[in-house]
Structure formats: C-alpha cells, structure tokens
Design a protein around this motif. Structure first.
Motif, PDB file in Angstrom:
ATOM      1  N   SER A  89     -11.947 -72.778  17.351  1.00 17.76           N
ATOM      2  CA  SER A  89     -11.769 -71.639  16.436  1.00 17.76           C
ATOM      3  C   SER A  89     -10.798 -71.988  15.324  1.00 17.76           C
ATOM      4  O   SER A  89     -10.998 -71.628  14.170  1.00 17.76           O
ATOM      5  CB  SER A  89     -11.232 -70.424  17.195  1.00 17.76           C
ATOM      6  OG  SER A  89     -11.985 -70.198  18.334  1.00 17.76           O
ATOM      7  N   LEU A  90      -9.739 -72.683  15.704  1.00 25.86           N
ATOM      8  CA  LEU A  90      -8.704 -73.021  14.727  1.00 25.86           C
ATOM      9  C   LEU A  90      -9.263 -73.951  13.648  1.00 25.86           C
ATOM     10  O   LEU A  90      -9.051 -73.726  12.450  1.00 25.86           O
ATOM     11  CB  LEU A  90      -7.545 -73.698  15.452  1.00 25.86           C
ATOM     12  CG  LEU A  90      -6.190 -73.548  14.792  1.00 25.86           C
ATOM     13  CD1 LEU A  90      -5.737 -72.092  14.876  1.00 25.86           C
ATOM     14  CD2 LEU A  90      -5.178 -74.465  15.443  1.00 25.86           C
ATOM     15  N   VAL A  91      -9.987 -74.958  14.085  1.00 24.52           N
ATOM     16  CA  VAL A  91     -10.572 -75.894  13.121  1.00 24.52           C
ATOM     17  C   VAL A  91     -11.482 -75.140  12.161  1.00 24.52           C
ATOM     18  O   VAL A  91     -11.420 -75.326  10.939  1.00 24.52           O
ATOM     19  CB  VAL A  91     -11.359 -77.010  13.852  1.00 24.52           C
ATOM     20  CG1 VAL A  91     -12.148 -77.847  12.868  1.00 24.52           C
ATOM     21  CG2 VAL A  91     -10.421 -77.885  14.647  1.00 24.52           C
ATOM     22  N   LEU A  92     -12.286 -74.230  12.700  1.00 27.95           N
ATOM     23  CA  LEU A  92     -13.205 -73.463  11.858  1.00 27.95           C
ATOM     24  C   LEU A  92     -12.468 -72.545  10.906  1.00 27.95           C
ATOM     25  O   LEU A  92     -12.788 -72.445   9.725  1.00 27.95           O
ATOM     26  CB  LEU A  92     -14.117 -72.617  12.749  1.00 27.95           C
ATOM     27  CG  LEU A  92     -15.370 -73.319  13.205  1.00 27.95           C
ATOM     28  CD1 LEU A  92     -16.175 -72.388  14.084  1.00 27.95           C
ATOM     29  CD2 LEU A  92     -16.181 -73.723  11.988  1.00 27.95           C
ATOM     30  N   TRP A  93     -11.447 -71.879  11.450  1.00 27.10           N
ATOM     31  CA  TRP A  93     -10.710 -70.930  10.646  1.00 27.10           C
ATOM     32  C   TRP A  93     -10.030 -71.640   9.475  1.00 27.10           C
ATOM     33  O   TRP A  93     -10.095 -71.186   8.335  1.00 27.10           O
ATOM     34  CB  TRP A  93      -9.682 -70.218  11.530  1.00 27.10           C
ATOM     35  CG  TRP A  93      -8.916 -69.165  10.820  1.00 27.10           C
ATOM     36  CD1 TRP A  93      -9.364 -67.926  10.460  1.00 27.10           C
ATOM     37  CD2 TRP A  93      -7.568 -69.269  10.361  1.00 27.10           C
ATOM     38  NE1 TRP A  93      -8.372 -67.246   9.814  1.00 27.10           N
ATOM     39  CE2 TRP A  93      -7.261 -68.041   9.739  1.00 27.10           C
ATOM     40  CE3 TRP A  93      -6.601 -70.271  10.433  1.00 27.10           C
ATOM     41  CZ2 TRP A  93      -6.012 -67.804   9.168  1.00 27.10           C
ATOM     42  CZ3 TRP A  93      -5.353 -70.028   9.878  1.00 27.10           C
ATOM     43  CH2 TRP A  93      -5.078 -68.809   9.249  1.00 27.10           C
ATOM     44  N   THR A  97     -23.643 -72.187   5.581  1.00 25.13           N
ATOM     45  CA  THR A  97     -24.604 -71.089   5.703  1.00 25.13           C
ATOM     46  C   THR A  97     -24.086 -70.060   6.699  1.00 25.13           C
ATOM     47  O   THR A  97     -24.052 -68.851   6.411  1.00 25.13           O
ATOM     48  CB  THR A  97     -25.958 -71.631   6.213  1.00 25.13           C
ATOM     49  OG1 THR A  97     -26.318 -72.764   5.428  1.00 25.13           O
ATOM     50  CG2 THR A  97     -27.022 -70.579   6.144  1.00 25.13           C
ATOM     51  N   GLN A  98     -23.675 -70.547   7.857  1.00 27.51           N
ATOM     52  CA  GLN A  98     -23.156 -69.652   8.888  1.00 27.51           C
ATOM     53  C   GLN A  98     -21.982 -68.840   8.361  1.00 27.51           C
ATOM     54  O   GLN A  98     -21.907 -67.627   8.528  1.00 27.51           O
ATOM     55  CB  GLN A  98     -22.685 -70.467  10.103  1.00 27.51           C
ATOM     56  CG  GLN A  98     -23.764 -71.256  10.796  1.00 27.51           C
ATOM     57  CD  GLN A  98     -24.674 -70.348  11.606  1.00 27.51           C
ATOM     58  OE1 GLN A  98     -24.320 -69.217  11.913  1.00 27.51           O
ATOM     59  NE2 GLN A  98     -25.852 -70.828  11.937  1.00 27.51           N
ATOM     60  N   ILE A  99     -21.070 -69.564   7.717  1.00 34.37           N
ATOM     61  CA  ILE A  99     -19.840 -68.915   7.260  1.00 34.37           C
ATOM     62  C   ILE A  99     -20.153 -67.844   6.227  1.00 34.37           C
ATOM     63  O   ILE A  99     -19.650 -66.715   6.301  1.00 34.37           O
ATOM     64  CB  ILE A  99     -18.873 -69.982   6.694  1.00 34.37           C
ATOM     65  CG1 ILE A  99     -18.354 -70.861   7.835  1.00 34.37           C
ATOM     66  CG2 ILE A  99     -17.713 -69.318   5.955  1.00 34.37           C
ATOM     67  CD1 ILE A  99     -17.679 -72.126   7.375  1.00 34.37           C
ATOM     68  N   LEU A 100     -21.035 -68.178   5.288  1.00 37.79           N
ATOM     69  CA  LEU A 100     -21.353 -67.229   4.217  1.00 37.79           C
ATOM     70  C   LEU A 100     -22.023 -65.976   4.773  1.00 37.79           C
ATOM     71  O   LEU A 100     -21.606 -64.840   4.495  1.00 37.79           O
ATOM     72  CB  LEU A 100     -22.264 -67.912   3.193  1.00 37.79           C
ATOM     73  CG  LEU A 100     -22.512 -67.108   1.925  1.00 37.79           C
ATOM     74  CD1 LEU A 100     -21.268 -67.111   1.062  1.00 37.79           C
ATOM     75  CD2 LEU A 100     -23.697 -67.663   1.154  1.00 37.79           C
ATOM     76  N   ILE A 101     -23.062 -66.167   5.578  1.00 37.17           N
ATOM     77  CA  ILE A 101     -23.804 -65.020   6.112  1.00 37.17           C
ATOM     78  C   ILE A 101     -22.896 -64.189   7.024  1.00 37.17           C
ATOM     79  O   ILE A 101     -22.919 -62.952   6.993  1.00 37.17           O
ATOM     80  CB  ILE A 101     -25.057 -65.493   6.881  1.00 37.17           C
ATOM     81  CG1 ILE A 101     -25.952 -66.327   5.969  1.00 37.17           C
ATOM     82  CG2 ILE A 101     -25.816 -64.311   7.450  1.00 37.17           C
ATOM     83  CD1 ILE A 101     -26.630 -65.539   4.886  1.00 37.17           C
ATOM     84  N   PHE A 140     -22.342 -60.258   6.379  1.00 38.23           N
ATOM     85  CA  PHE A 140     -22.966 -59.251   7.238  1.00 38.23           C
ATOM     86  C   PHE A 140     -22.120 -58.861   8.450  1.00 38.23           C
ATOM     87  O   PHE A 140     -22.080 -57.692   8.817  1.00 38.23           O
ATOM     88  CB  PHE A 140     -24.355 -59.720   7.678  1.00 38.23           C
ATOM     89  CG  PHE A 140     -25.337 -59.690   6.551  1.00 38.23           C
ATOM     90  CD1 PHE A 140     -25.927 -58.495   6.166  1.00 38.23           C
ATOM     91  CD2 PHE A 140     -25.645 -60.847   5.850  1.00 38.23           C
ATOM     92  CE1 PHE A 140     -26.825 -58.463   5.103  1.00 38.23           C
ATOM     93  CE2 PHE A 140     -26.537 -60.816   4.793  1.00 38.23           C
ATOM     94  CZ  PHE A 140     -27.119 -59.625   4.415  1.00 38.23           C
ATOM     95  N   ILE A 141     -21.477 -59.836   9.088  1.00 38.53           N
ATOM     96  CA  ILE A 141     -20.676 -59.499  10.272  1.00 38.53           C
ATOM     97  C   ILE A 141     -19.327 -58.932   9.834  1.00 38.53           C
ATOM     98  O   ILE A 141     -18.832 -57.941  10.376  1.00 38.53           O
ATOM     99  CB  ILE A 141     -20.456 -60.739  11.176  1.00 38.53           C
ATOM    100  CG1 ILE A 141     -21.783 -61.432  11.465  1.00 38.53           C
ATOM    101  CG2 ILE A 141     -19.743 -60.329  12.460  1.00 38.53           C
ATOM    102  CD1 ILE A 141     -22.749 -60.652  12.317  1.00 38.53           C
ATOM    103  N   GLY A 142     -18.741 -59.569   8.817  1.00 41.00           N
ATOM    104  CA  GLY A 142     -17.450 -59.096   8.328  1.00 41.00           C
ATOM    105  C   GLY A 142     -17.518 -57.648   7.870  1.00 41.00           C
ATOM    106  O   GLY A 142     -16.551 -56.893   8.020  1.00 41.00           O
ATOM    107  N   SER A 156     -17.716 -64.934  14.992  1.00 40.14           N
ATOM    108  CA  SER A 156     -19.168 -64.912  15.142  1.00 40.14           C
ATOM    109  C   SER A 156     -19.749 -66.299  14.907  1.00 40.14           C
ATOM    110  O   SER A 156     -20.731 -66.683  15.548  1.00 40.14           O
ATOM    111  CB  SER A 156     -19.799 -63.885  14.200  1.00 40.14           C
ATOM    112  OG  SER A 156     -19.670 -64.315  12.864  1.00 40.14           O
ATOM    113  N   VAL A 157     -19.121 -67.064  14.019  1.00 37.13           N
ATOM    114  CA  VAL A 157     -19.585 -68.447  13.831  1.00 37.13           C
ATOM    115  C   VAL A 157     -19.307 -69.271  15.085  1.00 37.13           C
ATOM    116  O   VAL A 157     -20.149 -70.062  15.532  1.00 37.13           O
ATOM    117  CB  VAL A 157     -18.921 -69.093  12.597  1.00 37.13           C
ATOM    118  CG1 VAL A 157     -19.376 -70.530  12.458  1.00 37.13           C
ATOM    119  CG2 VAL A 157     -19.281 -68.316  11.344  1.00 37.13           C
ATOM    120  N   VAL A 158     -18.124 -69.058  15.680  1.00 38.04           N
ATOM    121  CA  VAL A 158     -17.816 -69.754  16.933  1.00 38.04           C
ATOM    122  C   VAL A 158     -18.854 -69.391  17.992  1.00 38.04           C
ATOM    123  O   VAL A 158     -19.328 -70.246  18.739  1.00 38.04           O
ATOM    124  CB  VAL A 158     -16.392 -69.391  17.428  1.00 38.04           C
ATOM    125  CG1 VAL A 158     -16.165 -69.932  18.835  1.00 38.04           C
ATOM    126  CG2 VAL A 158     -15.351 -69.953  16.485  1.00 38.04           C
TER     127      VAL A 158
END
Lengths: 347, 471, 265
Positions: free
Chosen positions: B76-80, B222-226, B230-232, B247-249
């Motif tokens: 999660s941290l790496v993604l964030w 793509t994941q991050i943008l969508i 939509f989820i945010g 949600s990406v995780v």
C-alpha cells in the motif's frame, strides 16, 4: 431483474457444458483422445512387451494369454498375431509364441522408452508414483529413437528405472537382473529391496502404502504360510505372500542392525540442532541433487532459523546458508538430534 | 574406432557395477574436503555475535502476527507514494508537452502549409500519443521502479516468496512463482523471463501463464485514474485518496488470488501434478546503495520501458487518428466497430469504446485511457471538449475526464468493470511474444493469451448481472 | 579503441580500461563462475564498466553477459557464466557453465566466492579445479563476513587450494586491482602452484575412476583433465559421451592459447 437471473443461469449452464467437455479425467475431449490412442500400433507394441515379459519370466505365452493381457477377444488377438508375424517379429511353435531377434529388439526399444519415462517422471516431475506406469504406458508408443536418446541424455543416462528395473541401452541390450522375491527369504534373513513390481496396480499401491522403497533394508521376523512379518525402519510390517512375490530383494550377508526411531527434519523444533544422517531414497533426481548441492549430506549440522506465518516452509540454517525447505521435503531428510550447547555458531 | 567403443563399454560396465550411488558419494567427498579447507582457513574472531540484525528483521518479517500485515502495508505504501508523488510531475509534463509544445507544432505546420491529413496524422496522432504516454507513464515509473528495486536489493522479495509459499504449494505451483509474480508487477515480459529460475517445466509453464495477473506497470496508471474518479467519488473527499489507493491494492490482491486459482486449476487439469520441490536460498539483507540503484533503475528499467511505450504509442496514435477520420457511409471506421460491439459490450458492463481501446492497446496497455477518452468524445459528439477528431489529449483536471466518461454513459459499475478488465485480459503483444520465445510453444502462447481474456469477459459479466440484481 | 573509452570511470588509469561490450580483438578469455547471489554481477560490472542490474535474490541473472577490459596492454574478454551451486547436476545452467569451462577453454576461470558461506562455495571451487588449473578465486563479500565475526586467512586458503585467492569487496571496488593482477599472472602462466584435486574419494569410486582413466589415456593421451572426463562419463553426461565419440576430447590439449570455442558462448 428476471433478465439478469436468466442470463446468469445461462452462463452457468455454458460453464458446465465446457467443464463437461474439457474435464481432465472424464471430460468428452479426453475420452475421445484416449480412445484415439488405442490404435493397432499400440496393441502390437503391448503384445511384444507381453511376450518379452513371458520369456523373461520363463512362462509360456499362448494366444489366449496374449488376448487376456491386451484385453481383446481371441479373434482379434489372432489378427494382431498375424500382423506381428508379417512384420517378422514373432514366431509360433506348438501354441507357444516367441519373439524373433527383431521382435526382441523392438520390444526392448519400447521398454526402454517406458522405463526412461518413468525415471523422468520420478526424477524431474512431481507426478504421483501410482501414475508413473500409466503415463509411461502411453508415452512409450510415441517417442522416436532420437527423442528417447535426448531424454536419456537430459536425465543423465540412468541405469535403473524408479522401480529398480534395468533400462535397456540404446543398442537394444539389457543387463541381467539379480535377486530373489521376498517370499523366498526365511526367518532371520536380512535383505535389501532391489525391485518393486508396479503391476498389478492394486498390489503396487499396497506396497506403496507400507512405505517400502528401493534400497530399504529389513529383517524377516516371522514367516508363515499366509503372512510374512518384517521389520524395517524401526517398524513391524505384516505382508501377504502376494505382496512379497512382487518385491525383489537381495539377501544381505552381514548382520543388520535395525534403526529405531528414525527422525526426519520435520520433527525438528525451533531451537534444536540436528545432524543429517541421510536422504530418503525416494528423494530423487534433481531434488536430491539440489539438496546435496546446498550441503545437506550425512554429518551436516542443521537448525531452524526462520518460522513462517503459515507454518510451512521453514527456514533452515545449513553450512551458513539460510534455506527454505517445504515440509514434505523435510520429511525426506533423516536427522539425529544433537544436544544443544549455546556456544556454537555454525559457519 | 575401436578404442572409443571400448571406452563407452567400460563406462557402461562401471556404471552398472557402481549402481546409483556415484553422485551421492562424490558430493560427500567434495563437502568433506571443502569443510576441511574451510576449517583450516577460517579464523573466527568473536564467536558470540552481539546482535544479529538479520535474524531480528527476519523474525518480524516472517512472524505469524506481522508477516502478512507488513507485506500489505509495504504494498500500500509503495502505491500510495507512487500515486501521490507522480501527481505534480505529471501535470508539469502535460503542461509542457501538450499545452505548450503541441500548439507550437500546430502553428509551425500551419506556417509551412502542411497538408491537413499529414498535419493530423503526425501531430494530432503520433505526437500526441507519445506526449500523453510520457506525461502519464514517466512519473509513476520513475517512482515505482526505484522503490521496487530498492526492496529487491535489500533482499525482501525472497521473504515474500517464503511467506506466500504455502499458498503456492496448495495451488500446485512453485514457491519461486512468488518471485516471478513480483517481477511481473513491474513488467509482465520481465516476469515471464524471470520464470527461468524455476527448474521444473510444469511449474515454470504455470508461472508463465499466470504472470499476466500481476498488475503491470502499464496498467497501474489506468487503475489509479479510474479508482480516483469512480471509487474516490463514493466517499467523503478527505479520505478519497486513501479509498482510491486501497481499491487499487484490492485489485492487485485479486490478481494474486486469481493467479493462485488459475495455477491451481492448471495443476489439477492440463498441467497435472503436485507441487515439486522448493529449495530457495534466502540471502542476507544487504543495505542497498541508494544512488546506484536510482541510477540503474532509471537507465535499465524506466527508460527501457518508457522507450517501448513510446515506440508503440506512435503507431497507435497514427491508427487512432486514421480510423476516426476515414469514413464509410458517413460513419468513421471507429464508429462502425463501436456500434457493432456495443450491444454485447454493454451487456457485460463495458462498452464498445472500451473494447476498441483494448484492441488498439494490444501493443501497450499504457495507451488505453487516452484512447478511451478520444473515442468517447468522438461517439458522444462532445467535440468542444476535445480538440478535434482523433486527437488524444490530456484533460486539465480530473473533473473534465470524469465528465467525458459520464457523458459516454459510464457509471460506477463501468468504472469497476474497467478496473477488473484491465487486470484480467490478454497480455500485451510484447509479453505474448516473450511467452512464445520462452515456451517455444504456440499452444501455450495461445492459452496464455485467450484464457485471461475469456476470464475477464466472464468476471465482468457476472459482476454486472449481480450489480443489476442488487441495485 | 583506447581513445573511445576516455570517459569511462577508471580507477586504475595506468592499467585498466573498461571496454564495455567492445571486444572484437582479445588476447585472453576469462570465465566468471560462482554460486548465485555472491556478487558475480558486481564483479563483472566493476571489471567491464557495464551496468548489469544486480538484485539481491539468487538466480536473478537469467541472461548471460559478456564484456571486455584492457589491462597492461592486453585485451581480455570476460564471460559471465550463469550462477550455479554445483557443476555436477543436470540443470541447463550448469551444463552451460561446465561445458564452457571444459570445451570453451577459457585462459582464466575466476570463481567468485561468498566469504560468509565459504564451505558451500568451496564445493564449487573444488569442482572447477578438477576441470582447469588456470583458476583464480575471488573471495568476495569479506566485509559482510567480518561483520559476522568471520575472518578468512586468504593466504592459507590460497595455499590449501593451490591457486591465487584475492579478497574483494566488489560493491566498493576494493581488491579489484589485486584481482586483475592475479588474472594476469594466471593468464600469462606466471603463477606456479599445485591446484588441489579431490582426494577423499570412496575407494570404490577412485578405483572405478582409475580404471576408466586408463582406458581413456589410450585414446586421448594429451588431454589434461581426464579425471573430470571420467567423472562426467560415470555420471552419464551426454555431452562428454558425444565428445568421446566425435574425438573432440583430443582437442582439449592445451597447445594454442588463443583457440577458444566461440560457439559455446
């Protein structure tokens, strides 16, 4: 909403249909494939193998026996025999079928593929022991000589198959097997298993269930007409004469000292130390070599250093290396615990 | 020659006499000598090491309590960090490449009087596609790859493999598949090549086929943008970023679960067999040399992957511009395709635009989002928002992107389905080619390409039907 | 060729020029062998100036690399072999490594050894020594070993093994000069030592080996590493069986220093 439920139902039916067709064991596709393999060539080659086996065991092979072995009726067997005869592979004298030289080398070629493939399955794959024979039964009909030699080269030109049978050489010769069947031993005899027959399957799976393996030493404790009691690896096992007939052994001259309470690596607990005393003989091929490469050989000190959130595998310290070993592999490494003294740091 | 036959005969005889113990015995001799020599030349200084840091870290990293939460936290941290960190550089790059350079190029081509179609093809097609890929891809890659490489250099990856092995064993797969899977988070082609570390052919093949379920670098954006759009939007704005990241995780974890499930399915069916051996050496932790890692991961990985993206984006840009501008019976080629596919696509919760975008993006997943935006504008007639037919563009703000997608008929369900489909669809063409090179088998290449695609359609379909039942 | 490399980071300007992948004309071939994860790639990079990625997990170098360097006006071609724990097993990596050392006839074979796991690494060194005497042991990661309280007497080790042993910390480029000097000494044939051969063999095995070597000698009197050949034959190694049949074994005679079998690379 009704639409959705209908759609889902259709999807489920579709998925079920796919499964029905492609299911690994009983799916339509596989049944069809299996049936297709039952060709004439297979019958001839299996017939040759059977006749070879008869000669090897000094039994008389008749057309009826051939039909029984191949699972076909006598008429069909006669047809198969005719074809083999045309190819100059067999001859018949007074009902007794024997192989010509050509037929014998053909049979040995098929047996070579069979045994090599079993050896390959045992050494390089994780296919279950009970499935080795059946898979080899199919493959033996399809490998060309070049492919066979390549396979042999890849697995290091082995001399024995995993049941202890000699593998015929590429030039069509086969070394003699020595040994007697287990039921020929008498009380007090000490022996080593040199061969385990893999047919019939029912008996073979019984032998496997006992945990017998090639190279296993044992003593005959008692023997009567309907059972033989042997002691091996610290355990007493009662076996029937039928089972005993399917096990070939070598009688040992020297006194056998039974090993009691043989521990394996999975019995080791964190904080304990142990010395390796050997690798199980069913730990074969690249797996065995890999373990030895890391220095897991008799005399090596080993201890648990890393535990796992899921309990398996564990991290072991071996000759300075931290090695992750799965539990089922750890069971193949025999150890002897050593009393821990806190001052040693094994390098 | 007789001598040679004599040698071979002698070898065969000796091998018979010695039986199967030659190798064992040789290894024992070798180790006996090795340990003798080692004992003679090792001088132990202080036998009692005061504090073994490695052991201490390992106890935590592989502990029952902390092992898995720690892995989750690190992911999660790496993604964030990647999401947050790439935000601004992305905006600067798009300002530079799209808002500044693009108009300059346009006016330059007007000055020299370039034919309209050549101007469109080169500047609105090829250049914009490339610019978009750079501005969206470069920042996350420049952050994600070095962090990942640092973790790799530190020695954390083998611990991940160690912790997860039980699952892989249950799935009939090799423990090292966890390593190839991790490599796949960077690039699936790299993950497929890394599968060479698995000796057993069966398990290597499983690792290759399932590598596609590791969300690769081309799909993270793509994941991050969508997710952000939509989820945010589903949660209060204070926690929108966190919800999007989680949600990406979740999608990434779903990928791991799927790769285990498919491995299990394969090893129960066509690639039948039990899990074989797993003897993985766990290396000691080594403090990474940060500067050199940054340098090599920038040169070796980021630039190479970026270069690949650009190489594929340019022709894709040409294609998009062409199919949007070549008309047949008053409809462009793109529209023909979209309208034809729409009924089926909408039935499974996607739409024709998305399907077409994924067809165009087979060479590189990176260009999915710009293609979708451009094609949506084209079909909904929102021309005033974009800059013209067949032009890929970067929206100034998320709101604009969101409003285009909403105008194209997107709902939360579409968003979720695109995230799922982005995870579960055929690998990119480079990966497919790599699979072919590595397996040498057309059959397995086709399986690796078609299987996830079918699964993706199926998953989207089921999710859509369930969603419609319960909403 | 020399002028092209002016901007390479050179730490020993007088003697070493890293040539990267430029290596059209070389005088010597150096093979780089070793266990996985011992810093082989790091040694390779510091000799050639190339930037191969180095990760911390065993087996991460899946593609083989070649590079070149120049030292004291001689050109060396460096071949990075796949990292292997042993040369006696059947895996493809090991086959590549052992066949290159045997049939590729490198002028020098450098074995990179992890000082923290000396015993396991020596196992490989002993196997290499069975194939070729022209070996240099690069004792890497000595800093890590010291941190663990392990100090290795490299002179003693060199005496035991009968080949040069050079302690290095490749990550910090320490000891690379000595490594180069040792490579040169062995390449030029100046190093005099008696390389260790395995002695503690089971009597049954050494008898079998002796028998086979005798038969082999009749056909290949000039081949220096017949004991290794015999060992491989008894393990059923097909590439050696083929070499016996094709007579290629007789070409292993060390006559001409510069003949290198490039097809194997």
């Amino acid at each position: 909403m009704i639409d959705q439920i209908i759609a889902l139902a259709f999807a489920l039916i579709f998925a079920g249909l796919l499964a029905f067709i492609f299911l690994p064991e009983n799916g339509m596709y596989n049944r069809w494939k299996k049936r297709r393999i039952d060709s004439r060539k297979m019958l001839i080659e299996n017939g040759l193998k059977f006749i070879y086996d008869c000669e090897y065991k000094h039994l008389i092979c008749t057309l009826n026996a051939l039909a029984g072995n191949l699972g076909i009726n006598a008429d069909e067997a006669a047809k198969i025999f005719e074809q083999m005869d045309e190819m100059n592979l067999v001859k018949m004298e007074n009902e007794k079928i024997t192989l010509t030289d050509e037929g014998r080398s053909y049979a040995l070629k098929v047996i070579r593929v069979h045994r090599l493939w079993e050896r390959y399955l045992a050494d390089e794959t994780s296919v279950h022991q009970l499935d080795w024979h059946d898979r080899a039964e199919i493959v033996e009909h399809f490998l060309s000589k070049e492919e066979t030699d390549k396979l042999a080269a890849r697995i290091g030109n082995p001399v024995l198959d995993p049941h202890g049978d000699p593998i015929p050489l590429a030039d069509g010769t086969i070394p003699k097997m020595s040994g007697i069947t287990l039921n020929k031993l008498t009380q007090g005899d000490v022996g080593t298993i040199v061969h385990i027959e893999d047919e019939p399957k029912a008996v073979y799976s019984q032998i496997l269930a006992f945990g017998f393996y090639l190279g296993m030493d044992f003593t005959v404790l008692r023997k009567s007409d309907d059972r033989i009691v042997i002691e091996a690896d610290g355990e007493e096992v009662k076996i029937s004469p039928i089972v005993a007939e399917n096990i070939t052994v070598k009688k040992q001259e020297q006194e056998y000292t039974p090993v009691t309470n043989r521990l394996n690596l999975s019995n080791l607990k964190p904080g304990e130390k142990a010395k390796v005393i050997g690798l199980a003989s069913n730990c074969r091929g690249s797996q065995r070599r890999r373990l030895m490469d890391f220095g897991i050989i008799p005399g090596t000190t080993i201890e648990i250093e890393m535990e796992n959130p899921l309990g398996d595998p564990l991290g072991y310290r071996v000759r300075g290396t931290m090695l992750a070993i799965r539990k089922n592999q750890a069971e193949m490494i025999y150890i002897e615990k050593i009393k821990t003294t806190e001052d040693e740091y094994a390098v | 020659m007789k001598n040679k036959d004599k040698i071979i005969a002698a070898v065969n005889n000796l091998r018979w006499e010695m039986g199967e113990n030659f190798h064992d015995s040789l290894m024992e001799s070798l180790y006996t000598e090795a340990s003798e020599i080692a004992n003679k030349s090792i001088v132990l200084q202080d036998r009692k090491s005061k504090f073994d840091l490695d052991r201490f870290i390992d106890r935590i990293v592989t502990s029952k309590i902390w092992g898995f939460p720690l892995m989750f936290l690190i992911l999660s941290l790496v993604l964030w960090v990647t999401i947050e960190g790439s935000n601004y550089p992305s905006q600067w790059l798009s300002y530079l490449l799209l808002d500044t350079v693009h108009p300059v190029l346009k006016s330059f081509s007007a000055d020299i009087g370039l034919v309209w179609w050549l101007d469109g093809l080169l500047i609105d097609g090829a250049y914009l596609a490339m610019a978009w890929v750079i501005s969206v891809m470069l920042p996350p890659m420049a952050i994600f790859f070095p962090i990942f490489t640092l973790l790799e250099d530190l020695g954390y990856l083998p611990r991940v493999a160690f912790n997860l092995d039980r699952f892989f064993k249950a799935a009939g797969a090799h423990g090292k598949q966890a390593l190839t899977m991790s490599m796949g988070f960077g690039c699936n082609a790299a993950g497929v090549v890394a599968a060479r570390i698995i000796d057993s052919p069966r398990e290597r093949l499983i690792a290759i086929i399932t590598n596609n379920f590791s969300l690769c670098n081309g799909r993270w954006p793509t994941q991050i943008l969508i997710a952000t759009i939509f989820i945010g939007a589903l949660v209060p704005s204070e926690i929108a970023g966190m919800a999007a990241a989680l949600s990406v995780v979740a999608v990434a974890l779903l990928g791991i679960v799927l790769s285990l499930l498919v491995s299990w399915f394969l090893s129960k069916s066509v690639l039948k067999g039990e899990a074989s051996t797993f003897t993985l050496e766990l290396p000691p932790y080594r403090p990474p040399r940060v500067l050199q890692t940054l340098y090599t991961s920038l040169i070796d990985r980021t630039l190479i992957v970026l270069w690949r993206a650009i190489v594929f984006a340019i022709p894709a840009g040409l294609v998009i511009w062409s199919i949007s501008n070549i008309s047949l019976n008053d409809l462009s080629l793109a529209e023909h395709f979209i309208f034809a596919v729409d009924p089926v696509a909408i039935f499974i919760g996607l739409n024709g635009v998305i399907i077409l975008a994924y067809v165009i993006a087979i060479p590189a997943n990176e260009i999915v989002i710009p293609t979708i935006l451009m094609l949506t504008v084209l079909t909904t007639g929102l021309a005033e928002l974009g800059q013209g037919t067949g032009v890929m563009f970067e929206m100034d703000s998320l709101q604009d992107t969101a409003s285009i997608l909403t105008a194209g008929g997107w709902t939360v369900l579409t968003g979720i389905n695109v995230m799922l489909f982005s995870l579960i669809h055929n690998p990119c063409s480079t990966t497919i080619y790599t699979i072919y090179k590595e397996t040498g088998s057309m059959k397995w290449t086709i399986v690796s390409a078609i299987l996830p695609l079918v699964m993706g359609f199926f998953v989207c379909f089921v999710v859509t039907q369930l969603w419609r039942i319960f909403s | 060729m020399q002028s092209k490399c002016e901007n390479c980071p050179v730490y020993n300007e007088a003697h070493l020029k890293k040539l990267g992948i430029k290596m059209d004309n070389f005088d010597y071939v150096v093979a780089l062998a070793g266990n996985p994860n011992t810093g082989k790639s790091t040694v390779f990079n510091s000799l050639t100036g190339l930037k191969q990625h180095t990760g911390n997990w065993p087996g991460k170098t899946v593609t083989r690399a070649e590079g070149g360097f120049e030292y004291n006006n001689k050109f060396y071609k460096l071949v990075d072999l796949p990292g292997t724990y042993s040369l006696l097993s059947t895996s493809a990596d090991e086959e590549v490594a052992r066949n290159f050392i045997l049939f590729g006839k490198p002028n020098v074979t450098v074995v990179v050894v992890d000082a923290t796991r000396l015993e396991r690494n020596l196992n490989l060194v002993l196997q290499v020594l069975e194939i070729t005497d022209k070996t240099v042991v690069c004792l890497n990661l000595v800093d890590e070993a010291e941190r663990r309280g392990v100090h290795i007497d490299e002179k003693r080790l060199a005496k035991e093994l009968g080949v040069p042993v050079v302690a290095t910390i490749a990550r910090e480029k320490q000891g690379i000069n000595n490594l180069l000097a040792a490579i040169e000494e062995v390449a030029l044939g100046r190093y005099k030592g008696r390389p260790k051969k395995i002695k503690a063999l089971d009597p049954k095995i050494s008898k079998a080996l002796d028998k086979l070597i005798e038969v082999l000698k009749e056909e290949f009197p000039d081949t220096p590493n017949l004991r290794w050949v015999a060992m491989r034959l008894l393990e059923g190694d097909q590439s050696i069986i083929d070499a016996v049949n094709s007579g290629e074994l007789s070409s292993l005679t060390i006559k001409d220093k510069l003949t290198v079998n490039n097809e194997l690379i």
